[in-house]
Design a protein around this motif. Structure first.
Motif, mmCIF file in Angstrom:
data_model
loop_
_atom_site.group_PDB
_atom_site.id
_atom_site.type_symbol
_atom_site.label_atom_id
_atom_site.label_comp_id
_atom_site.label_asym_id
_atom_site.label_seq_id
_atom_site.Cartn_x
_atom_site.Cartn_y
_atom_site.Cartn_z
ATOM 1 N N THR A 261 27.510 -18.301 1.492
ATOM 2 C CA THR A 261 28.334 -18.187 0.295
ATOM 3 C C THR A 261 27.417 -18.283 -0.913
ATOM 4 O O THR A 261 26.659 -19.246 -1.047
ATOM 5 N N PRO B 270 33.796 -5.868 -1.470
ATOM 6 C CA PRO B 270 35.068 -6.334 -0.917
ATOM 7 C C PRO B 270 36.196 -5.304 -0.981
ATOM 8 O O PRO B 270 37.091 -5.321 -0.151
ATOM 9 N N ASP C 35 34.085 -10.859 0.051
ATOM 10 C CA ASP C 35 33.195 -10.678 1.206
ATOM 11 C C ASP C 35 32.486 -9.328 1.145
ATOM 12 O O ASP C 35 33.136 -8.278 1.103
ATOM 13 N N THR D 77 29.592 -14.001 1.267
ATOM 14 C CA THR D 77 30.707 -14.161 0.340
ATOM 15 C C THR D 77 30.165 -14.458 -1.049
ATOM 16 O O THR D 77 29.319 -15.349 -1.207
ATOM 17 N N THR E 39 31.172 -15.709 -4.814
ATOM 18 C CA THR E 39 32.248 -16.514 -5.400
ATOM 19 C C THR E 39 32.555 -16.188 -6.853
ATOM 20 O O THR E 39 33.591 -16.601 -7.361
#
Length: 176
Positions: A46, A73, A102, A124, A126
Motif C-alpha cells: 500500500t 483502478p 488498486d 494499492t 491511497t
C-alpha cells in the motif's frame, strides 16, 4: 508363438522403464525458466502514490525484449516508458497515476533459455481522485495445454512412430 509373446513382454517392459526414466529424470516444471525473486514496489503493498520507477529482479538474466504494463483502478492503461532489462533486473518508468485504488502491474520477459515468463502484481494507492469504475478487465490465463501444445504434439508424434516401429516387425512375422 511363445517367442512372440516373450518379445512383446520385453518391449513393453523396456518401454515402461524408458517412460519411468523420462518422468523421474526429466526437469521439473519450468526448471530452467527465469523466476521473479523481488519487485519494487512489492506485491500487495500500500503506497501513498505510484512510484515513478518500477523494478523487477529475476533469478537469471532476461532478454532485452521485456514488457511492462500498468493498469489503473478504472481499467485504463498508465503510461510506461523506458523499459530496460540489464542482466537480472528489469526497470520501467511510470507516468503520473492520478487515481487512488488498486493498480495491476504486469510484466513479460524472455528467460535465458528463450521461454517467455509473465506475471503480475498488485499495489494499492491511497491518495488521488476516486475512480469512476473500479472493475478492471480480467486477464485471461493460459492453460497448461495451450502453453505446451507444441511439446504435446511432438510427444504424440514420437509415440505414434514408436508404436509403428514396434508393431510392424511383429505383423511381418505373422504373415506366411
Amino acid at each position: 508363438m511363445r517367442r512372440t509373446v516373450s518379445l512383446l513382454v520385453s518391449l513393453l517392459v523396456l518401454g515402461a522403464v524408458m517412460l519411468g526414466a523420462t518422468v523421474i529424470g526429466g526437469p521439473g516444471p519450468a526448471g530452467a525458466h527465469a523466476a521473479l525473486v523481488g519487485t519494487d514496489p512489492e506485491d500487495g503493498s500500500t503506497l501513498s502514490a505510484l512510484p515513478a520507477e518500477i523494478a523487477f529482479e529475476f533469478n537469471e538474466p532476461v532478454g532485452s525484449s521485456s514488457e511492462v504494463a500498468v493498469t489503473a483502478p478504472d481499467g485504463t492503461p498508465v503510461e510506461v516508458v523506458d523499459v530496460a532489462a540489464v542482466d537480472r533486473e528489469v526497470t520501467a518508468s511510470v507516468g503520473a497515476a492520478t487515481l487512488r485504488g488498486d493498480y495491476v502491474i504486469a510484466y513479460r520477459v524472455v528467460s535465458a533459455d528463450g521461454h517467455p515468463v509473465s506475471g503480475q502484481l498488485a499495489v494499492t494507492v491511497t491518495e488521488g481522485a476516486e475512480p469512476e469504475t473500479t472493475a478492471a478487465a480480467p486477464q485471461a490465463q493460459e492453460s497448461f495445454v495451450h502453453r505446451h501444445r507444441e511439446h504435446l504434439l511432438w510427444g504424440a508424434l514420437v509415440a505414434v512412430v514408436a508404436v509403428a516401429l514396434i508393431v510392424a516387425p511383429l505383423l511381418r512375422r505373422r504373415r506366411p
